[in-house]
Design an enzyme around this catalytic site. Structure first.
Site, PDB file in Angstrom:
ATOM      1  N   TYR A 114      43.742  33.705  18.413  1.00 25.78           N
ATOM      2  CA  TYR A 114      42.885  32.793  19.170  1.00 25.78           C
ATOM      3  C   TYR A 114      41.855  32.209  18.218  1.00 25.78           C
ATOM      4  O   TYR A 114      41.116  32.968  17.579  1.00 25.78           O
ATOM      5  CB  TYR A 114      42.155  33.540  20.296  1.00 25.78           C
ATOM      6  N   TYR A 138      42.210  42.683  28.005  1.00 30.87           N
ATOM      7  CA  TYR A 138      43.394  41.978  27.508  1.00 30.87           C
ATOM      8  C   TYR A 138      44.682  42.724  27.880  1.00 30.87           C
ATOM      9  O   TYR A 138      45.663  42.101  28.287  1.00 30.87           O
ATOM     10  CB  TYR A 138      43.300  41.786  25.986  1.00 30.87           C
ATOM     11  N   HIS A 197      52.895  43.603  20.939  1.00 27.28           N
ATOM     12  CA  HIS A 197      51.724  43.269  20.113  1.00 27.28           C
ATOM     13  C   HIS A 197      50.676  44.361  20.272  1.00 27.28           C
ATOM     14  O   HIS A 197      50.283  44.694  21.384  1.00 27.28           O
ATOM     15  CB  HIS A 197      51.124  41.932  20.549  1.00 27.28           C
ATOM     16  N   PRO A 208      44.263  29.742  31.036  1.00 29.07           N
ATOM     17  CA  PRO A 208      45.250  30.598  30.376  1.00 29.07           C
ATOM     18  C   PRO A 208      44.716  31.433  29.210  1.00 29.07           C
ATOM     19  O   PRO A 208      45.430  32.294  28.691  1.00 29.07           O
ATOM     20  CB  PRO A 208      46.316  29.609  29.875  1.00 29.07           C
ATOM     21  N   LYS A 219      46.294  35.865  31.828  1.00 30.98           N
ATOM     22  CA  LYS A 219      46.233  36.708  33.029  1.00 30.98           C
ATOM     23  C   LYS A 219      47.016  36.184  34.238  1.00 30.98           C
ATOM     24  O   LYS A 219      47.276  36.938  35.177  1.00 30.98           O
ATOM     25  CB  LYS A 219      44.764  36.889  33.454  1.00 30.98           C
TER      26      LYS A 219
HETATM   27  P1  RFL Z   1      54.497  29.491  40.249  1.00 30.69           P
HETATM   28  O1  RFL Z   1      55.100  29.937  38.960  1.00 30.69           O
HETATM   29  O2  RFL Z   1      53.778  28.195  40.251  1.00 30.69           O
HETATM   30  O3  RFL Z   1      55.660  29.477  41.328  1.00 30.69           O
HETATM   31  C1  RFL Z   1      55.488  28.890  42.604  1.00 30.69           C
HETATM   32  C2  RFL Z   1      56.826  28.431  43.106  1.00 30.69           C
HETATM   33  O4  RFL Z   1      56.674  27.866  44.404  1.00 30.69           O
HETATM   34  C3  RFL Z   1      57.417  26.677  44.480  1.00 30.69           C
HETATM   35  N1  RFL Z   1      56.863  25.819  45.538  1.00 30.69           N
HETATM   36  C4  RFL Z   1      57.405  25.701  46.764  1.00 30.69           C
HETATM   37  N2  RFL Z   1      58.471  26.267  47.328  1.00 30.69           N
HETATM   38  C5  RFL Z   1      58.770  25.918  48.603  1.00 30.69           C
HETATM   39  N3  RFL Z   1      58.046  25.030  49.325  1.00 30.69           N
HETATM   40  C6  RFL Z   1      56.959  24.434  48.789  1.00 30.69           C
HETATM   41  N4  RFL Z   1      56.248  23.578  49.507  1.00 30.69           N
HETATM   42  C7  RFL Z   1      56.598  24.766  47.470  1.00 30.69           C
HETATM   43  N5  RFL Z   1      55.599  24.387  46.642  1.00 30.69           N
HETATM   44  C8  RFL Z   1      55.777  25.017  45.486  1.00 30.69           C
HETATM   45  C9  RFL Z   1      57.316  26.071  43.098  1.00 30.69           C
HETATM   46  O5  RFL Z   1      58.359  25.142  42.831  1.00 30.69           O
HETATM   47  C10 RFL Z   1      57.407  27.325  42.227  1.00 30.69           C
HETATM   48  O6  RFL Z   1      58.724  27.634  41.853  1.00 30.69           O
HETATM   49  O7  RFL Z   1      53.475  30.586  40.826  1.00 30.69           O
HETATM   50  P2  RFL Z   1      53.524  32.205  40.753  1.00 30.69           P
HETATM   51  O8  RFL Z   1      54.879  32.712  41.101  1.00 30.69           O
HETATM   52  O9  RFL Z   1      52.332  32.639  41.490  1.00 30.69           O
HETATM   53  O10 RFL Z   1      53.338  32.526  39.185  1.00 30.69           O
HETATM   54  C11 RFL Z   1      52.128  32.265  38.517  1.00 30.69           C
HETATM   55  C12 RFL Z   1      52.391  31.918  37.045  1.00 30.69           C
HETATM   56  O11 RFL Z   1      53.363  30.892  36.991  1.00 30.69           O
HETATM   57  C13 RFL Z   1      51.112  31.458  36.326  1.00 30.69           C
HETATM   58  O12 RFL Z   1      49.997  32.204  36.756  1.00 30.69           O
HETATM   59  C14 RFL Z   1      51.224  31.634  34.789  1.00 30.69           C
HETATM   60  O13 RFL Z   1      52.186  30.782  34.262  1.00 30.69           O
HETATM   61  C15 RFL Z   1      49.873  31.354  34.122  1.00 30.69           C
HETATM   62  N6  RFL Z   1      49.935  31.402  32.657  1.00 30.69           N
HETATM   63  C16 RFL Z   1      49.927  32.618  31.983  1.00 30.69           C
HETATM   64  N7  RFL Z   1      49.914  33.778  32.670  1.00 30.69           N
HETATM   65  C17 RFL Z   1      49.975  34.980  32.009  1.00 30.69           C
HETATM   66  O14 RFL Z   1      49.944  36.036  32.659  1.00 30.69           O
HETATM   67  N8  RFL Z   1      50.093  35.057  30.631  1.00 30.69           N
HETATM   68  C18 RFL Z   1      50.120  33.927  29.867  1.00 30.69           C
HETATM   69  O15 RFL Z   1      50.292  34.031  28.652  1.00 30.69           O
HETATM   70  C19 RFL Z   1      50.004  32.642  30.540  1.00 30.69           C
HETATM   71  N9  RFL Z   1      50.040  31.499  29.851  1.00 30.69           N
HETATM   72  C20 RFL Z   1      49.992  30.210  31.923  1.00 30.69           C
HETATM   73  C21 RFL Z   1      50.031  30.282  30.511  1.00 30.69           C
HETATM   74  C22 RFL Z   1      50.031  28.963  32.549  1.00 30.69           C
HETATM   75  C23 RFL Z   1      50.079  27.809  31.792  1.00 30.69           C
HETATM   76  N10 RFL Z   1      50.131  26.582  32.500  1.00 30.69           N
HETATM   77  C24 RFL Z   1      51.035  25.560  32.227  1.00 30.69           C
HETATM   78  C25 RFL Z   1      49.346  26.417  33.702  1.00 30.69           C
HETATM   79  C26 RFL Z   1      50.073  29.149  29.740  1.00 30.69           C
HETATM   80  C27 RFL Z   1      50.063  27.901  30.373  1.00 30.69           C
HETATM   81  C28 RFL Z   1      50.047  26.674  29.498  1.00 30.69           C
HETATM   82  C1  PHB Z   2      51.667  31.911  25.495  1.00 28.76           C
HETATM   83  O1  PHB Z   2      52.370  32.552  24.698  1.00 28.76           O
HETATM   84  O2  PHB Z   2      52.108  30.926  26.114  1.00 28.76           O
HETATM   85  C2  PHB Z   2      50.257  32.323  25.706  1.00 28.76           C
HETATM   86  C3  PHB Z   2      49.744  33.402  25.001  1.00 28.76           C
HETATM   87  C4  PHB Z   2      48.428  33.786  25.201  1.00 28.76           C
HETATM   88  C5  PHB Z   2      47.649  33.087  26.101  1.00 28.76           C
HETATM   89  C6  PHB Z   2      48.159  32.029  26.814  1.00 28.76           C
HETATM   90  C7  PHB Z   2      49.473  31.637  26.618  1.00 28.76           C
HETATM   91  O3  PHB Z   2      46.348  33.462  26.276  1.00 28.76           O
END
Ligand code: RFL
Ligand code: PHB
Length: 391
Positions: free
Chosen positions: A202, A386, A72, A294, A298
């Site tokens: 957005y 971004y 993008h 989100p 980031k």
């Molecule tokens: P995770 O992915 O939560 O992984 C942690 C892992 O640890 C395990 N765990 C354990 N393991 C052993 N013993 C325990 N006691 C444990 N407790 C937990 C869990 O099962 C899991 O597998 O953390 P990590 O690796 O730091 O990764 C972070 C990302 O997952 C998170 O920051 C992103 O998903 C946030 N996020 C976005 N980030 C972006 O950079 N770009 C995006 O577009 C973006 N969109 C989003 C998002 C997060 C969202 N939600 C649902 C919060 C969109 C959404 C809707």
């Molecule tokens: C996504 O594709 O899930 C997504 C994209 C942009 C955001 C957050 C989530 O800011």
């Protein structure tokens, strides 16, 4: 069992750290509470900064990302029923972001780890960390009804916001900063072509925030701001599509292709940072140490930059027998984290409807949006954040 770095959590932070360490010849074992299928089933992030893509390339898992991900060059902002493009690439000196799902990143890292024969324990129960303030840290866990101990030089807490690593640190050794937002995001994944395959959209409307994103040319990811106490069951697919369209400009709304959802979930929005990120021989990385709303995309990217810094520190420790990287990890990581926190908070504040804004606050938001799309200076601030601040 013994290893050099014991990693708790097989999310993107833990898996990428494991890959970076392996590449540098540093032994590591990952202990994960869930099954691999469960980890892959969580639909989360979708947008990767160039720095994250570069790290995935560096550890040799970038092939599918480059084949199937979508680059993008711009984002679009919708407000007052009109759409405005922000030329992210032009304003950031040529940088872009890539739409490629967190599920796919995780999948690629898991496959590579399995192919290399590296050790990951899934479905580990009752995971506990011990003696990280001494010289012989240890993890204990139960697997297949047997108790195991893993001895290591260091523990990397990559176990997400609800993990046990941060929770194991004595309260007086850690400071937590938090802001909880008065709304959530309802996300829908559907196998329909994305309405905007070339720019993430957005939207800010009287009815609340909306976001049009994608996972592939045939799979869309959309979000709408919802009430914190909303339940997924209250949101039929029909209600979701009607709501999404009502929050976009008429031209874009008319082009949305609707279809049955294949995933639907509600996420609360939170800003959170724990300081410091190192406690003796325990290091926190990713969501275990910080959460961003989100809106700025980031979270996953910060997890990647944390583990890059952390792997640098371990490589320095084992290679050059120097403590300097380890001693500097927390400060180095937190500098970038706070800037990403600021950006995510700002974009969240700008794009959502807050229940207690009042008429004056609304006018301020309107004015800032107008200013943003009309000002090269402010658009550049948006663009450079971004695509990701330099590592
Ligand atoms: P995770 O992915 O939560 O992984 C942690 C892992 O640890 C395990 N765990 C354990 N393991 C052993 N013993 C325990 N006691 C444990 N407790 C937990 C869990 O099962 C899991 O597998 O953390 P990590 O690796 O730091 O990764 C972070 C990302 O997952 C998170 O920051 C992103 O998903 C946030 N996020 C976005 N980030 C972006 O950079 N770009 C995006 O577009 C973006 N969109 C989003 C998002 C997060 C969202 N939600 C649902 C919060 C969109 C959404 C809707
Ligand atoms: C996504 O594709 O899930 C997504 C994209 C942009 C955001 C957050 C989530 O800011």
């Amino acid at each position: 069992m013994k290893t050099q770095v014991a990693i708790v959590g097989a999310g993107p932070a833990g898996l990428l750290l494991g890959a970076l360490l392996h590449q540098a010849g540093i032994a590591n074992v990952i202990i994960e509470r869930q099954s691999a299928a469960y980890v892959l089933g969580r639909i989360r992030a979708g947008i990767l900064e160039q720095g994250t893509v570069d790290l995935l390339d560096q550890v040799g898992v970038g092939q599918r990302l480059h084949r199937e991900g979508t680059v993008h060059h711009s984002i679009e902002l919708v407000f007052k029923g009109q759409r405005h493009a922000v030329d992210v690439q032009g304003l950031s000196g040529g940088k872009v972001v890539t739409a490629y799902g967190q599920t796919e990143v995780t999948h690629d890292l898991m496959d590579a780890r399995a192919q290399l024969g590296l050790s990951t324990v899934y479905e580990a129960a009752d995971v506990q960390i011990h003696d990280f303030d001494g010289t012989r840290p240890r993890i204990t866990y139960t697997h297949n009804a047997q108790t195991h101990a893993l001895q290591a030089d260091f523990i990397a807490g990559c176990d997400g916001f609800h993990g046990i690593c941060r929770a194991s640190v004595p309260e007086d050794a850690i400071t937590e900063y938090e802001k909880v937002y008065p709304f959530g995001w309802l996300g829908v994944l559907a196998d329909v072509p994305p309405v905007s395959p070339h720019a993430i959209v957005y939207g800010n409307s009287e009815r609340g925030f909306s976001l049009c994103s994608m996972r592939s040319p045939t799979r869309s990811r959309y979000y709408v701001q919802c009430a914190l106490n909303d339940q997924v069951a209250q949101w039929s697919d029909a209600r979701f599509w009607t709501e999404l369209k009502s929050r976009l400009d008429p031209e874009l709304a008319s082009r949305i292709v609707t279809g049955p959802s294949i995933e639907k979930s509600i996420a609360p929005l939170r800003s959170f940072v724990a300081e410091p990120m190192r406690f003796g021989r325990l290091f926190l990385a990713g969501d275990a140490a910080h959460i961003v709303p989100p809106t700025g995309a980031k979270g996953l990217n910060l997890a990647a930059s944390d583990v890059k810094y952390l792997s640098d520190a371990f490589i320095e420790f084992y290679g050059e027998k120097s403590q300097a990287g380890i001693d500097g990890y927390s400060e180095r990581a937190l500098k970038r984290i706070w800037k990403a926190e600021r950006f995510s908070w700002w974009l969240t504040s700008l794009m959502h409807r807050f229940p207690d804004t009042g008429a004056f606050g609304q006018k301020m938001q309107d004015a800032e949006l107008e200013y943003l799309v009309g000002s090269q200076a402010l658009s550049t601030v948006l663009a450079e954040n971004y695509v990701g601040l330099p590592l």
